[in-house]
Design a protein around this motif. Structure first.
Motif, PDB file in Angstrom:
ATOM      1  N   GLY A   1     -16.585  -1.004 -11.347  1.00 24.96           N
ATOM      2  CA  GLY A   1     -16.720   0.410 -11.022  1.00 24.96           C
ATOM      3  C   GLY A   1     -17.245   0.645  -9.627  1.00 24.96           C
ATOM      4  O   GLY A   1     -17.772   1.700  -9.321  1.00 24.96           O
ATOM      5  N   SER A   2     -17.109  -0.341  -8.759  1.00 21.85           N
ATOM      6  CA  SER A   2     -17.627  -0.239  -7.395  1.00 21.85           C
ATOM      7  C   SER A   2     -16.618  -0.794  -6.395  1.00 21.85           C
ATOM      8  O   SER A   2     -16.106  -1.898  -6.575  1.00 21.85           O
ATOM      9  N   ALA A   3     -16.387  -0.040  -5.353  1.00 17.10           N
ATOM     10  CA  ALA A   3     -15.466  -0.494  -4.304  1.00 17.10           C
ATOM     11  C   ALA A   3     -16.101  -1.560  -3.423  1.00 17.10           C
ATOM     12  O   ALA A   3     -15.432  -2.163  -2.584  1.00 17.10           O
ATOM     13  N   LYS A   4     -17.382  -1.825  -3.610  1.00 17.90           N
ATOM     14  CA  LYS A   4     -18.052  -2.860  -2.814  1.00 17.90           C
ATOM     15  C   LYS A   4     -17.498  -4.253  -3.107  1.00 17.90           C
ATOM     16  O   LYS A   4     -17.639  -5.164  -2.305  1.00 17.90           O
ATOM     17  N   LYS A   5     -16.884  -4.413  -4.259  1.00 20.46           N
ATOM     18  CA  LYS A   5     -16.336  -5.715  -4.635  1.00 20.46           C
ATOM     19  C   LYS A   5     -15.000  -6.023  -3.960  1.00 20.46           C
ATOM     20  O   LYS A   5     -14.520  -7.140  -4.033  1.00 20.46           O
ATOM     21  N   LEU A   6     -14.403  -5.026  -3.309  1.00 19.37           N
ATOM     22  CA  LEU A   6     -13.127  -5.263  -2.627  1.00 19.37           C
ATOM     23  C   LEU A   6     -13.336  -6.165  -1.424  1.00 19.37           C
ATOM     24  O   LEU A   6     -14.343  -6.079  -0.733  1.00 19.37           O
ATOM     25  N   ARG A   7     -12.393  -7.001  -1.169  1.00 22.62           N
ATOM     26  CA  ARG A   7     -12.453  -7.914  -0.032  1.00 22.62           C
ATOM     27  C   ARG A   7     -11.288  -7.624   0.903  1.00 22.62           C
ATOM     28  O   ARG A   7     -10.195  -7.290   0.460  1.00 22.62           O
TER      29      ARG A   7
ATOM     30  N   ILE B   1      -1.282  -7.691   5.256  1.00 19.54           N
ATOM     31  CA  ILE B   1      -2.385  -6.898   5.804  1.00 19.54           C
ATOM     32  C   ILE B   1      -2.138  -5.408   5.586  1.00 19.54           C
ATOM     33  O   ILE B   1      -3.046  -4.658   5.240  1.00 19.54           O
ATOM     34  N   GLU B   2      -0.895  -4.961   5.765  1.00 16.40           N
ATOM     35  CA  GLU B   2      -0.571  -3.556   5.520  1.00 16.40           C
ATOM     36  C   GLU B   2      -0.756  -3.197   4.040  1.00 16.40           C
ATOM     37  O   GLU B   2      -1.318  -2.146   3.723  1.00 16.40           O
ATOM     38  N   LEU B   3      -0.288  -4.053   3.163  1.00 19.77           N
ATOM     39  CA  LEU B   3      -0.448  -3.820   1.728  1.00 19.77           C
ATOM     40  C   LEU B   3      -1.926  -3.779   1.354  1.00 19.77           C
ATOM     41  O   LEU B   3      -2.373  -2.887   0.631  1.00 19.77           O
ATOM     42  N   GLN B   4      -2.674  -4.742   1.841  1.00 17.06           N
ATOM     43  CA  GLN B   4      -4.102  -4.815   1.551  1.00 17.06           C
ATOM     44  C   GLN B   4      -4.811  -3.551   2.041  1.00 17.06           C
ATOM     45  O   GLN B   4      -5.625  -2.968   1.322  1.00 17.06           O
ATOM     46  N   PHE B   5      -4.493  -3.102   3.236  1.00 21.22           N
ATOM     47  CA  PHE B   5      -5.109  -1.895   3.789  1.00 21.22           C
ATOM     48  C   PHE B   5      -4.789  -0.683   2.918  1.00 21.22           C
ATOM     49  O   PHE B   5      -5.671   0.106   2.575  1.00 21.22           O
TER      50      PHE B   5
ATOM     51  N   VAL C   1      -3.785  -0.529  -0.309  1.00 24.73           N
ATOM     52  CA  VAL C   1      -4.374  -0.620  -1.655  1.00 24.73           C
ATOM     53  C   VAL C   1      -5.888  -0.426  -1.602  1.00 24.73           C
ATOM     54  O   VAL C   1      -6.450   0.369  -2.366  1.00 24.73           O
ATOM     55  N   ASN C   2      -6.561  -1.139  -0.698  1.00 27.67           N
ATOM     56  CA  ASN C   2      -8.022  -1.030  -0.613  1.00 27.67           C
ATOM     57  C   ASN C   2      -8.461   0.383  -0.221  1.00 27.67           C
ATOM     58  O   ASN C   2      -9.445   0.898  -0.746  1.00 27.67           O
ATOM     59  N   ARG C   3      -7.718   1.016   0.694  1.00 31.76           N
ATOM     60  CA  ARG C   3      -8.058   2.382   1.095  1.00 31.76           C
ATOM     61  C   ARG C   3      -7.913   3.316  -0.108  1.00 31.76           C
ATOM     62  O   ARG C   3      -8.773   4.171  -0.345  1.00 31.76           O
ATOM     63  N   GLY C   4      -6.841   3.169  -0.871  1.00 33.50           N
ATOM     64  CA  GLY C   4      -6.646   3.999  -2.049  1.00 33.50           C
ATOM     65  C   GLY C   4      -7.755   3.822  -3.073  1.00 33.50           C
ATOM     66  O   GLY C   4      -8.250   4.800  -3.643  1.00 33.50           O
ATOM     67  N   ILE C   5      -8.140   2.589  -3.296  1.00 27.65           N
ATOM     68  CA  ILE C   5      -9.212   2.320  -4.271  1.00 27.65           C
ATOM     69  C   ILE C   5     -10.532   2.894  -3.777  1.00 27.65           C
ATOM     70  O   ILE C   5     -11.276   3.517  -4.537  1.00 27.65           O
ATOM     71  N   ARG C   6     -10.839   2.694  -2.503  1.00 31.08           N
ATOM     72  CA  ARG C   6     -12.097   3.229  -1.959  1.00 31.08           C
ATOM     73  C   ARG C   6     -12.126   4.750  -2.016  1.00 31.08           C
ATOM     74  O   ARG C   6     -13.169   5.338  -2.322  1.00 31.08           O
ATOM     75  N   ASN C   7     -10.999   5.397  -1.730  1.00 29.31           N
ATOM     76  CA  ASN C   7     -10.940   6.857  -1.813  1.00 29.31           C
ATOM     77  C   ASN C   7     -11.128   7.329  -3.243  1.00 29.31           C
ATOM     78  O   ASN C   7     -11.807   8.333  -3.493  1.00 29.31           O
ATOM     79  N   THR C   8     -10.541   6.609  -4.190  1.00 30.23           N
ATOM     80  CA  THR C   8     -10.686   6.965  -5.593  1.00 30.23           C
ATOM     81  C   THR C   8     -12.139   6.878  -6.034  1.00 30.23           C
ATOM     82  O   THR C   8     -12.659   7.793  -6.671  1.00 30.23           O
ATOM     83  N   PHE C   9     -12.802   5.776  -5.669  1.00 30.44           N
ATOM     84  CA  PHE C   9     -14.198   5.619  -6.067  1.00 30.44           C
ATOM     85  C   PHE C   9     -15.093   6.638  -5.389  1.00 30.44           C
ATOM     86  O   PHE C   9     -16.017   7.154  -5.993  1.00 30.44           O
TER      87      PHE C   9
END
Length: 130
Positions: free
Chosen positions: A47-53, A68-72, A74-82
């Motif tokens: 339940g925390s975006a801190k675990k994303l790498r 790198i584009e995919l990672q950016f 996906v991670n941006r979407g998850i961080r925005n959601t949290f």
């Protein structure tokens, strides 16, 4: 555990064998993608975006830019959601605390009225022994 696996993420040097180089690059790709997916699951389950790498991929890999584009993305979407879930939850907590404060205020108001009535009765009426 994910941190330890990330530290082992390197592109090992292989002798001049073409087959060995292809195999090692494929294994490197599997490791990177596996760690990326694991970090997404870790973030979701904790339940925390801190675990994303954010993994750095060797530029010699043909798929590095796409990864790198995919990672950016996906991670941006998850961080925005949290972060939006956190904003909603803090707003809900604030509303709950407002309701609680009103109820506590009402409770103490009733207690003070009853206490005042009891003291008024003791002053006017006869004191009885307990």
């Amino acid at each position: 555990m994910l941190d330890n696996l990330t530290k082992t993420l390197n592109h090992p040097k292989v002798k001049n064998s073409t087959k060995a180089k292809v195999l090692m690059r494929a294994m490197y790709g599997v490791k990177v993608v596996t760690l990326f997916v694991c970090s997404i699951f870790m973030a979701a389950f904790s339940g925390s975006a801190k675990k994303l790498r954010d993994f750095q991929v060797l530029e010699i890999c043909l798929w590095a830019e796409a990864f790198i584009e995919l990672q950016f993305f996906v991670n941006r979407g998850i961080r925005n959601t949290f972060s939006s879930d956190l904003g909603k939850k803090s707003e809900k907590l604030s509303q709950g605390l407002d309701v609680l404060a009103k109820e506590v205020d009402g409770f103490f108001h009733i207690v003070l009225i009853e206490l005042d009535a009891l003291l008024c009765n003791l002053r006017v009426g006869k004191c009885s022994s307990f």
